[in-house]
Design a protein around this motif. Structure first.
Motif, PDB file in Angstrom:
ATOM      1  N   THR A 135       0.659  -1.447   0.152  1.00 35.46           N
ATOM      2  CA  THR A 135       0.436   0.051   0.075  1.00 35.46           C
ATOM      3  C   THR A 135       0.777   1.148   0.774  1.00 35.46           C
ATOM      4  OG1 THR A 135      -1.695  -1.352   1.364  1.00 35.46           O
ATOM      5  CG2 THR A 135      -1.721   1.940   1.160  1.00 35.46           C
ATOM      6  N   ILE A 136       0.398   2.038  -1.177  1.00 37.98           N
ATOM      7  CA  ILE A 136       1.645   3.273  -1.511  1.00 37.98           C
ATOM      8  C   ILE A 136       1.177   4.580  -0.736  1.00 37.98           C
ATOM      9  CG2 ILE A 136       2.937   4.576  -2.874  1.00 37.98           C
ATOM     10  CD1 ILE A 136       3.946   1.389  -2.738  1.00 37.98           C
ATOM     11  N   TRP A 137      -0.591   4.183  -0.909  1.00 38.43           N
ATOM     12  CA  TRP A 137      -1.132   6.128  -0.509  1.00 38.43           C
ATOM     13  C   TRP A 137      -1.928   5.542  -0.315  1.00 38.43           C
ATOM     14  CZ3 TRP A 137      -5.006   8.661  -1.923  1.00 38.43           C
ATOM     15  CH2 TRP A 137      -5.560   9.807  -1.650  1.00 38.43           C
ATOM     16  N   THR A 138      -3.078   5.898   0.758  1.00 40.33           N
ATOM     17  CA  THR A 138      -4.041   5.242   1.720  1.00 40.33           C
ATOM     18  C   THR A 138      -4.917   7.142   1.980  1.00 40.33           C
ATOM     19  OG1 THR A 138      -6.231   4.352   2.689  1.00 40.33           O
ATOM     20  CG2 THR A 138      -3.863   4.795   2.836  1.00 40.33           C
ATOM     21  N   SER A 139      -6.629   7.770   1.726  1.00 43.11           N
ATOM     22  CA  SER A 139      -6.724   8.440   2.114  1.00 43.11           C
ATOM     23  C   SER A 139      -6.948   8.135   3.907  1.00 43.11           C
ATOM     24  CB  SER A 139      -8.194   9.432   1.347  1.00 43.11           C
ATOM     25  OG  SER A 139      -8.941   7.428   1.329  1.00 43.11           O
ATOM     26  N   GLU A 140      -7.287   7.229   4.265  1.00 41.33           N
ATOM     27  CA  GLU A 140      -7.565   6.777   5.080  1.00 41.33           C
ATOM     28  C   GLU A 140      -6.455   7.877   6.323  1.00 41.33           C
ATOM     29  OE1 GLU A 140      -7.963   3.154   8.003  1.00 41.33           O
ATOM     30  OE2 GLU A 140      -7.484   2.669   6.465  1.00 41.33           O
ATOM     31  N   ASN A 141      -4.756   8.046   5.446  1.00 45.17           N
ATOM     32  CA  ASN A 141      -4.732   8.746   5.774  1.00 45.17           C
ATOM     33  C   ASN A 141      -4.277   9.798   6.146  1.00 45.17           C
ATOM     34  OD1 ASN A 141      -1.821   6.546   5.097  1.00 45.17           O
ATOM     35  ND2 ASN A 141      -2.553   6.041   6.903  1.00 45.17           N
ATOM     36  N   CYS A 142      -5.571  10.970   6.042  1.00 44.85           N
ATOM     37  CA  CYS A 142      -5.672  12.213   5.344  1.00 44.85           C
ATOM     38  C   CYS A 142      -6.753  12.182   6.535  1.00 44.85           C
ATOM     39  CB  CYS A 142      -6.657  12.224   4.479  1.00 44.85           C
ATOM     40  SG  CYS A 142      -5.942  11.756   3.215  1.00 44.85           S
ATOM     41  N   ASP A 143      -7.134  14.044   6.515  1.00 47.08           N
ATOM     42  CA  ASP A 143      -7.602  14.623   7.884  1.00 47.08           C
ATOM     43  C   ASP A 143      -9.127  15.018   7.323  1.00 47.08           C
ATOM     44  OD1 ASP A 143      -8.600  16.362   9.754  1.00 47.08           O
ATOM     45  OD2 ASP A 143      -7.959  17.865   8.850  1.00 47.08           O
ATOM     46  N   ARG A 144      -9.505  13.469   8.128  1.00 46.49           N
ATOM     47  CA  ARG A 144     -10.626  13.564   7.704  1.00 46.49           C
ATOM     48  C   ARG A 144     -11.736  13.937   8.615  1.00 46.49           C
ATOM     49  NH1 ARG A 144     -10.861   9.522   3.793  1.00 46.49           N
ATOM     50  NH2 ARG A 144     -12.951   9.220   4.731  1.00 46.49           N
ATOM     51  N   THR A 145     -11.465  14.845   9.542  1.00 51.23           N
ATOM     52  CA  THR A 145     -12.177  15.470  10.181  1.00 51.23           C
ATOM     53  C   THR A 145     -13.874  16.096   9.591  1.00 51.23           C
ATOM     54  OG1 THR A 145     -11.212  16.931  11.145  1.00 51.23           O
ATOM     55  CG2 THR A 145     -11.070  15.232  12.530  1.00 51.23           C
ATOM     56  N   ALA A 146     -12.739  16.493   8.633  1.00 48.00           N
ATOM     57  CA  ALA A 146     -14.794  17.515   8.712  1.00 48.00           C
ATOM     58  C   ALA A 146     -15.821  17.313   7.365  1.00 48.00           C
ATOM     59  CB  ALA A 146     -13.884  18.849   7.880  1.00 48.00           C
ATOM     60  N   LEU A 147     -15.342  15.457   7.012  1.00 49.23           N
ATOM     61  CA  LEU A 147     -16.046  15.074   6.197  1.00 49.23           C
ATOM     62  C   LEU A 147     -17.490  14.363   7.035  1.00 49.23           C
ATOM     63  CD1 LEU A 147     -12.809  12.243   4.751  1.00 49.23           C
ATOM     64  CD2 LEU A 147     -13.783  14.632   3.984  1.00 49.23           C
ATOM     65  N   THR A 148     -18.719  14.779   5.887  1.00 46.99           N
ATOM     66  CA  THR A 148     -19.765  14.237   6.647  1.00 46.99           C
ATOM     67  C   THR A 148     -19.980  13.175   5.200  1.00 46.99           C
ATOM     68  OG1 THR A 148     -20.824  16.169   4.858  1.00 46.99           O
ATOM     69  CG2 THR A 148     -19.652  16.404   7.089  1.00 46.99           C
ATOM     70  N   SER A 149     -21.451  12.821   6.218  1.00 46.43           N
ATOM     71  CA  SER A 149     -22.455  11.273   4.819  1.00 46.43           C
ATOM     72  C   SER A 149     -23.082  12.169   3.617  1.00 46.43           C
ATOM     73  CB  SER A 149     -22.947  10.813   6.057  1.00 46.43           C
ATOM     74  OG  SER A 149     -22.786  10.343   7.241  1.00 46.43           O
ATOM     75  N   ALA A 150     -23.725  11.099   3.009  1.00 45.10           N
ATOM     76  CA  ALA A 150     -24.507  12.106   1.927  1.00 45.10           C
ATOM     77  C   ALA A 150     -24.909  11.095   1.243  1.00 45.10           C
ATOM     78  CB  ALA A 150     -23.296  13.185   0.796  1.00 45.10           C
ATOM     79  N   VAL A 151     -26.089  11.206   1.913  1.00 43.93           N
ATOM     80  CA  VAL A 151     -27.283   9.542   1.468  1.00 43.93           C
ATOM     81  C   VAL A 151     -28.203  10.267  -0.243  1.00 43.93           C
ATOM     82  CG1 VAL A 151     -28.714   8.014   1.625  1.00 43.93           C
ATOM     83  CG2 VAL A 151     -27.211   8.988   3.561  1.00 43.93           C
ATOM     84  N   LEU A 152     -27.550   9.657  -1.157  1.00 43.85           N
ATOM     85  CA  LEU A 152     -28.491   9.894  -2.718  1.00 43.85           C
ATOM     86  C   LEU A 152     -29.131   8.889  -3.039  1.00 43.85           C
ATOM     87  CD1 LEU A 152     -25.680  11.208  -4.962  1.00 43.85           C
ATOM     88  CD2 LEU A 152     -27.417  12.628  -3.234  1.00 43.85           C
ATOM     89  N   THR A 153     -30.846   9.132  -3.603  1.00 43.19           N
ATOM     90  CA  THR A 153     -31.482   8.114  -4.456  1.00 43.19           C
ATOM     91  C   THR A 153     -30.701   7.532  -5.809  1.00 43.19           C
ATOM     92  OG1 THR A 153     -33.250   8.739  -2.848  1.00 43.19           O
ATOM     93  CG2 THR A 153     -33.661   7.146  -5.004  1.00 43.19           C
ATOM     94  N   LEU A 154     -29.788   6.746  -5.345  1.00 41.94           N
ATOM     95  CA  LEU A 154     -29.802   6.503  -6.887  1.00 41.94           C
ATOM     96  C   LEU A 154     -30.579   5.173  -7.915  1.00 41.94           C
ATOM     97  CD1 LEU A 154     -26.528   4.294  -5.621  1.00 41.94           C
ATOM     98  CD2 LEU A 154     -26.632   6.258  -6.170  1.00 41.94           C
ATOM     99  N   LYS A 155     -31.008   5.312  -8.793  1.00 42.15           N
ATOM    100  CA  LYS A 155     -32.155   5.184 -10.319  1.00 42.15           C
ATOM    101  C   LYS A 155     -31.097   3.565 -10.081  1.00 42.15           C
ATOM    102  CE  LYS A 155     -34.839   8.714 -10.343  1.00 42.15           C
ATOM    103  NZ  LYS A 155     -35.793   8.266  -9.777  1.00 42.15           N
ATOM    104  N   PRO A 156     -31.939   2.929 -10.826  1.00 45.29           N
ATOM    105  CA  PRO A 156     -31.505   1.541 -11.296  1.00 45.29           C
ATOM    106  C   PRO A 156     -31.040   1.964 -12.975  1.00 45.29           C
ATOM    107  CG  PRO A 156     -33.203   1.304 -10.770  1.00 45.29           C
ATOM    108  CD  PRO A 156     -33.760   2.161 -10.949  1.00 45.29           C
ATOM    109  N   ASN A 157     -29.440   1.237 -12.649  1.00 49.19           N
ATOM    110  CA  ASN A 157     -28.737   1.497 -14.247  1.00 49.19           C
ATOM    111  C   ASN A 157     -28.485   2.846 -14.526  1.00 49.19           C
ATOM    112  OD1 ASN A 157     -28.343  -1.468 -14.602  1.00 49.19           O
ATOM    113  ND2 ASN A 157     -30.550  -1.492 -14.615  1.00 49.19           N
ATOM    114  N   GLU A 158     -28.518   3.935 -14.099  1.00 47.35           N
ATOM    115  CA  GLU A 158     -27.936   5.248 -13.804  1.00 47.35           C
ATOM    116  C   GLU A 158     -25.994   5.797 -13.349  1.00 47.35           C
ATOM    117  OE1 GLU A 158     -30.609   8.029 -13.330  1.00 47.35           O
ATOM    118  OE2 GLU A 158     -32.302   6.719 -15.290  1.00 47.35           O
TER     119      GLU A 158
END
Length: 211
Positions: A135-158
């Motif tokens: 593993t060379i790089w992972t965003s898990e090591n980034c500062d993630r304190t400001a990140l949030t959830s975002a729930v979307l409705t996904l239509k089939p095959n779009e």
């Protein structure tokens, strides 16, 4: 004076009915009639419901919805994730010249038969760059304190594409993931990008070369 019972004068005269008596009887009759109507209506409604239950005539929740009308959450098996390595406009690119940073993103598709909701927020999104088994790089090591959830409705095959973010061609560590980290090997080195979103991991990786 005649005592004959046939004498009209000996006949008993009708007693006048009180208006209150008639009123009480009319009210009682109306109450009884209303009760009978309610009973018949209840029997008809029960019969209709029974027939609808047998033949499926009752109203059903819309496709992709729960019984309460809300859209159901996507199951992992209905989510297809594809990592994208390219430019800032999400145009795929397989190799990058010296000094040109790759941009990372992903394409998400609901491959199920019904629309569903899925959390695509940055809080649950992780990009990982590997070379071989390392593993060379992972965003898990980034500062993630400001990140949030975002729930979307996904239509089939779009398919939907995420925003793209550039990678500084560096390794990540417990100290961070930004431009201040140690640079990776270039000069034709090959790397693979994978992505995880909402607990779902891409089945395939996207390969790219750094010159």
């Amino acid at each position: 004076m005649s005592n004959s019972r046939h004498d009209p004068r000996n006949r008993q005269r009708p007693v006048a009915r009180s208006k209150s008596v008639y009123l009480r009887r009319r009210i009682i009759a109306l109450v009884v009639l209303a009760a009978l109507v309610a009973l018949v209506w209840g029997l008809v409604a029960a019969a209709v419901s029974f027939v609808q239950g047998i033949f499926g005539g009752g109203s059903a929740a819309p496709d992709g919805s729960n019984a309460n009308g809300t859209v159901a959450a996507c199951v992992a098996e209905s989510i297809l994730l594809e990592p994208i390595v390219g430019d800032a406009n999400a145009n795929p690119q397989a190799s990058f010249d010296t000094g040109i940073n790759p941009f990372f993103g992903y394409r998400i598709t609901n491959v199920g038969a019904k629309e569903c909701t899925f959390d695509v927020g940055g809080k649950g999104t992780f990009f990982t760059v590997t070379s071989g088994s390392e593993t060379i790089w992972t965003s898990e090591n980034c500062d993630r304190t400001a990140l949030t959830s975002a729930v979307l409705t996904l239509k089939p095959n779009e398919p939907m594409k995420s925003p793209m973010s550039d990678w500084y061609r560096v390794k990540s560590s417990s100290t961070g993931c930004g431009a201040e980290q140690a640079p990776v090997t270039a000069g034709g080195a090959s790397y693979h990008l994978s992505v995880e979103v909402g607990g779902v991991v891409s089945k395939e990786t996207s390969q790219f070369i750094l010159n």
